[in-house]
Every structure is written in structure tokens, then in C-alpha cells.
Design a protein around this motif. Sequence first.
Motif, PDB file in Angstrom:
ATOM      1  N   SER A  41       0.853  -1.194   0.000  1.00 57.82           N
ATOM      2  CA  SER A  41       0.000   0.000   0.000  1.00 57.82           C
ATOM      3  C   SER A  41       0.886   1.240   0.000  1.00 57.82           C
ATOM      4  CB  SER A  41      -0.825   0.056   1.284  1.00 57.82           C
ATOM      5  OG  SER A  41      -1.811  -0.920   1.290  1.00 57.82           O
ATOM      6  N   ALA A  42       0.245   2.386  -0.093  1.00 59.80           N
ATOM      7  CA  ALA A  42       0.942   3.648   0.152  1.00 59.80           C
ATOM      8  C   ALA A  42       1.317   3.676   1.629  1.00 59.80           C
ATOM      9  CB  ALA A  42       0.005   4.805  -0.163  1.00 59.80           C
ATOM     10  N   THR A  47      -2.657   8.160   1.343  1.00 60.37           N
ATOM     11  CA  THR A  47      -3.805   8.271   0.420  1.00 60.37           C
ATOM     12  C   THR A  47      -4.750   9.384   0.877  1.00 60.37           C
ATOM     13  OG1 THR A  47      -3.585   5.920   0.006  1.00 60.37           O
ATOM     14  CG2 THR A  47      -5.638   6.942  -0.715  1.00 60.37           C
ATOM     15  N   GLU A 130       1.028   4.754  -3.931  1.00 60.89           N
ATOM     16  CA  GLU A 130       1.508   3.385  -4.146  1.00 60.89           C
ATOM     17  C   GLU A 130       2.669   3.356  -5.153  1.00 60.89           C
ATOM     18  OE1 GLU A 130      -1.557   3.879  -3.188  1.00 60.89           O
ATOM     19  OE2 GLU A 130      -2.011   2.223  -1.821  1.00 60.89           O
ATOM     20  N   PHE A 196      -3.805  -1.387  -5.132  1.00 59.84           N
ATOM     21  CA  PHE A 196      -4.822  -0.347  -5.287  1.00 59.84           C
ATOM     22  C   PHE A 196      -4.863   0.298  -6.670  1.00 59.84           C
ATOM     23  CE2 PHE A 196      -5.496   4.354  -4.049  1.00 59.84           C
ATOM     24  CZ  PHE A 196      -6.873   4.299  -3.980  1.00 59.84           C
ATOM     25  N   ARG A 210     -11.102   2.420  -2.120  1.00 55.77           N
ATOM     26  CA  ARG A 210     -10.341   2.516  -0.865  1.00 55.77           C
ATOM     27  C   ARG A 210     -10.112   1.137  -0.252  1.00 55.77           C
ATOM     28  NH1 ARG A 210      -9.303   7.359   1.543  1.00 55.77           N
ATOM     29  NH2 ARG A 210      -7.607   6.087   2.345  1.00 55.77           N
ATOM     30  N   GLY A 211      -8.934   0.943   0.272  1.00 53.99           N
ATOM     31  CA  GLY A 211      -8.583  -0.351   0.858  1.00 53.99           C
ATOM     32  C   GLY A 211      -8.288  -1.414  -0.191  1.00 53.99           C
ATOM     33  N   GLY A 212      -8.159  -0.984  -1.450  1.00 54.77           N
ATOM     34  CA  GLY A 212      -8.093  -1.929  -2.571  1.00 54.77           C
ATOM     35  C   GLY A 212      -6.789  -2.697  -2.744  1.00 54.77           C
ATOM     36  N   SER A 213      -5.771  -2.410  -1.919  1.00 56.62           N
ATOM     37  CA  SER A 213      -4.518  -3.167  -2.077  1.00 56.62           C
ATOM     38  C   SER A 213      -4.709  -4.638  -1.743  1.00 56.62           C
ATOM     39  CB  SER A 213      -3.420  -2.587  -1.185  1.00 56.62           C
ATOM     40  OG  SER A 213      -3.079  -1.315  -1.630  1.00 56.62           O
ATOM     41  N   ASP A 214      -5.610  -4.933  -0.806  1.00 58.17           N
ATOM     42  CA  ASP A 214      -5.902  -6.349  -0.497  1.00 58.17           C
ATOM     43  C   ASP A 214      -6.393  -7.036  -1.774  1.00 58.17           C
ATOM     44  OD1 ASP A 214      -5.556  -5.671   2.181  1.00 58.17           O
ATOM     45  OD2 ASP A 214      -7.707  -5.522   2.597  1.00 58.17           O
TER      46      ASP A 214
HETATM   47  N1  ASP Z   1      -3.769   3.190  -0.095  1.00 52.48           N
HETATM   48  C1  ASP Z   1      -5.141   2.820  -0.399  1.00 52.48           C
HETATM   49  C2  ASP Z   1      -6.078   3.314   0.685  1.00 52.48           C
HETATM   50  O1  ASP Z   1      -5.636   3.864   1.679  1.00 52.48           O
HETATM   51  C3  ASP Z   1      -5.295   1.357  -0.658  1.00 52.48           C
HETATM   52  C4  ASP Z   1      -4.951   0.441   0.496  1.00 52.48           C
HETATM   53  O2  ASP Z   1      -4.203   0.813   1.395  1.00 52.48           O
HETATM   54  O3  ASP Z   1      -5.407  -0.704   0.481  1.00 52.48           O
HETATM   55  O4  ASP Z   1      -7.269   3.197   0.524  1.00 52.48           O
END
Ligand code: ASP
Length: 472
Positions: A41-42, A47, A130, A196, A210-214
Motif C-alpha cells: 500500500s501507500a 492516500t 503506491e 490499489f 479505498r482499501g483496494g490493495s488487499d
Molecule cells: N492506499 C489505499 C487506501 O488507503 C489502498 C490500500 O491501502 O489498500 O485506501
Amino acid sequence: MSLVVMKFGGTSVEDPAAIGRTAAIVAGRIAQGKQAVVVVSAMSKVTDLLLRAAAAAAAGDRTGALAISARLRCRHRDTACALIKDSADSAALQVLIDQKFDSLDEILRGLAAILELTPRISDLIVSYGERISSRIVAAAFRERQIDSVHVDSRDVIVTDSQFQKAAPIDTIIEKRAQEHLNPHISAGRVPVMGGFIASNEAGITTTLGRGGSDFTGALIGGALSAEAIEIWTDVDGIMTADPRVCPDALRVKIISFEEAAELAYFGAKVLHPATILPAVKKNIPVLVLNSRNATCEGTRIASLAPHCNSPFKSIAVKKKLTIIDVVASRMLMSHGYLKEIFTIFDKHQCPVDMVSTSEVSVSLTVDSNDKLPLIAADLSKLADVKYEGKKALVCMVGEDIRGQSGIAAQVFAAIRHINVRMISQGASEINMSFMIEEEDAEEAVRSLHAAFFQNPDPLVFDVEAKKAAVSF
Ligand code: ASP
Ligand code: ADP
Ligand code: MG
């Protein structure tokens, strides 16, 4: 040789110490004879800050936007500097970081002139988080004798053009993963990619939400038929509740794909809701692990989870929801009415979380969003409409609620002091959900946790940690 996809979240790359721990974890897997692809992730909070810079620029605050960017530039430069001692590598990385921030600044200046932030530009701006973190991590790995190579995720993860929540195109991703990752993996190198971020078929930058790195980690795992997908984060695994809300939450040792998907969808931030899909397709286990406590075995998400003596595995909460009540006597004995209502939500591309109907009314819940006035205006052509925000959905998940009697009575007895606005059970047979006021959410979770996790089954929950905490 077996391949593991390892995804590290923002806190696992937040500073030089965290990146050092991440490198040690990856080196540990390689020492076990595994091949690894790493998705990062970043750096933590980046982000959010990039989005804030974009909003400032779009509001005409050029100085404010550039000030955020300048602080981020320093943070990334300092992190790289602390991690990379080799002077040639270090100098090259500093140049690269400066180039990236120079182009980001140019975009922010442009935005401050046009004063219009489109989803496409927003994705381009957040992608820098990222793009830069993955470069720093790849260089830090090399410095620590891990033969690693940076791969731009935008060459691999191809999506449609729904900026900010783009949908991946699996067939292209599979081909691209083989093309861009397999040669490195076969040569014993560890590809390091940003999560992401993605691109559409025309090569324009998109993001997976958002949260898309998973989700990126899971997509790569699926495309390469990995042996496991590891999600490294800042908690010991999936817990019986968010540990920030419920400090005595227990680690769930093993959970089914179905249960984990339900929890993620209904607000357990530990996993992006789409993560499970690619894993289910190829039956790849997903492990949720703690990069600050790497020896903890974490949570294993697999197709079958053992039965346990408590009906629920975990409690999730989704906040910032709105209840919409649609009331019309026309609904009485008529058909096609619900279809008309859902057509309006569809027109506004607004997903509905929960639905409940009575003789003359329908209540629906949606994420609070700026389209609500438009949706309400359309609905009011059909019926009387009321909507109310600041609601929370509490979702209790467990395979073992199927067919058990008396569970609902226990749930509502545990929260008898809280006003419940809507109830739903049955859609998936493994979740029981209800809507309450947002301000009651924490209290509800703690009361339910106290009622249902008193005597946790040691087969499924980590009771040892609880005992250790008590004796400590
Ligand atoms: N950096 C992105 C976020 O904060 C993706 C992630 O961390 O999964 O939403
Ligand atoms: P990352 O940056 O590694 O992706 P996130 O912040 O997205 O991490 O997710 C981890 C956070 O999810 C935890 O710090 C925790 O507060 C929260 N969380 C919510 N529900 C749960 C749960 N049931 N189990 C574990 N963590 C949870
Ligand atoms: Mg996350």
C-alpha cells in the motif's frame, strides 16, 4: 517451488522501521524455500493526504495543496534515505522521488487553475502513494540482499473505466501477470508492486477503491494460482470484533470464505470486500497476519471452517449509512412496485445494503452519499419518502447460526437497552444484521461481544492470548 503473494498494508510500510520488518518477513519466506510476489500500500495516511491535497487544489487553494505535497515529499525522501545506504542507489531513488513529486505538483497546479476534480484526476493523484511506496520498498529489499524488482501494477492490473472503483478484467490480468511477473519469478526475483492502482485498457490510471490493495494481492494470487495469499496488517488477524472498539476481542484462528466475505462487506476494515473472490475461484487460502507480531499464526480463511460451540465468529459494523423509508398505499396488493423502486437506485448506481418491507412501506439502507437528494426526488414521484442519516449497521456473522433456534432472542436481549431500527436475517443464513443509531454502535458491539464470546471455543478462537492477558 510454491508461490506466495504477500500484501503489506499502510502501517506495514509506514516508516523505515516498518519497512525493515517487512523486508525481514519476506526474507523469512524466501528462506523457507518459497517464491514471493509483494504488493504494498501507500505509506500509512498518504492516500488520505493526497485526497486532501486534490480537494484543496480543486477549491483553488494552490498553496495548501502544494504544502501537503511538500510534506509528503520530505517524508518519502527521509524514509528512502534512512533505508538505502548505498550511495548510488540512494541518489537514484531520491531523483526518482523528486521526479514523481514534481509531476504531482504540476497536476495540482493545473487542478488549482481548472478548479474541477474529476474521478479520473483523483485516481491519478492518489496513485502516487503506491507508485512511490513500491519503489522505496523494492530498493530497501535490494539493499537487504533480497533480489527484488519493481513492477508497475498498472501494466498488470487492467480494469474497466469506472474511476475510483474500477472492476478488474480477469482474463487480461492473467495474461499480463504471466507476461510481466513470471519471468522474474522464474529467475528467482521478488516482484514488488503497488496495490490499489491499476489502468484501463487505454492505459489510463484507475484505482480499485479505498482499501483496494488487499484486492490487488488477491487478483495477483488468483492470476498466478499462488499457494497462499497473505494479507499483512497491524492486528493479529481477523478478530471477534474491531479491537479498537472492543479491546478484549479475540483472534479468530480459522474462518470460512463465506464468513470472511460477509464480514468484509459489512464493514470489517481488516479486509477489502472483494479480496475473497479471486481466492474462492481458485480455492487459494488467504491468511491475515500481523507484521508487528510476525510469529503469530494469524487467521486462515479457507473453504471450510470447523464448527464451533458459539454461533458467531465475529461482529462487524458499517457506519455512515442512511435509512430511506418509502411509503405508499399504492403498494398494497400490487406488483412491480419494488421493481420501480430498485430501478431508481440502479439509475443512480447506488447499492442498497438492507431492505425490509411492510404492507405499504419499504425501508432501505444505503451508504450516505451526495446523490441522496436526487434519489429521494425520483422516489417521491412514486410515494412519500423520508430519509435519515447517521445510522450504523451491526452484522453478526457465523456459519453456526444456520438452523439454531433462540439466537435472535439472545442477540436482542444483549442489546435490549438500544433502539433497533431495522432487522434482517436469512439472506445468507450466516449473518444477522440490524440498524441502530451511529452513536450506539460501540456500545452495541461491546454488549454483544460480552454476551457471545464469554466461553470461546479453543478450536476456533485464540483463548491462550486472552488467558495471558488476564494473568498479566
Ligand atoms: N492506499 C489505499 C487506501 O488507503 C489502498 C490500500 O491501502 O489498500 O485506501
Ligand atoms: P491495512 O492498512 O494493513 O490494510 P487496515 O487499517 O485497512 O489495515 O485494516 C486493519 C484494521 O482493521 C485494524 O487496525 C482494525 O482496527 C480494523 N478492524 C475492523 N474490524 C476488524 C476485525 N474484525 N478484526 C481485525 N481488525 C479489524
Ligand atoms: Mg486495508
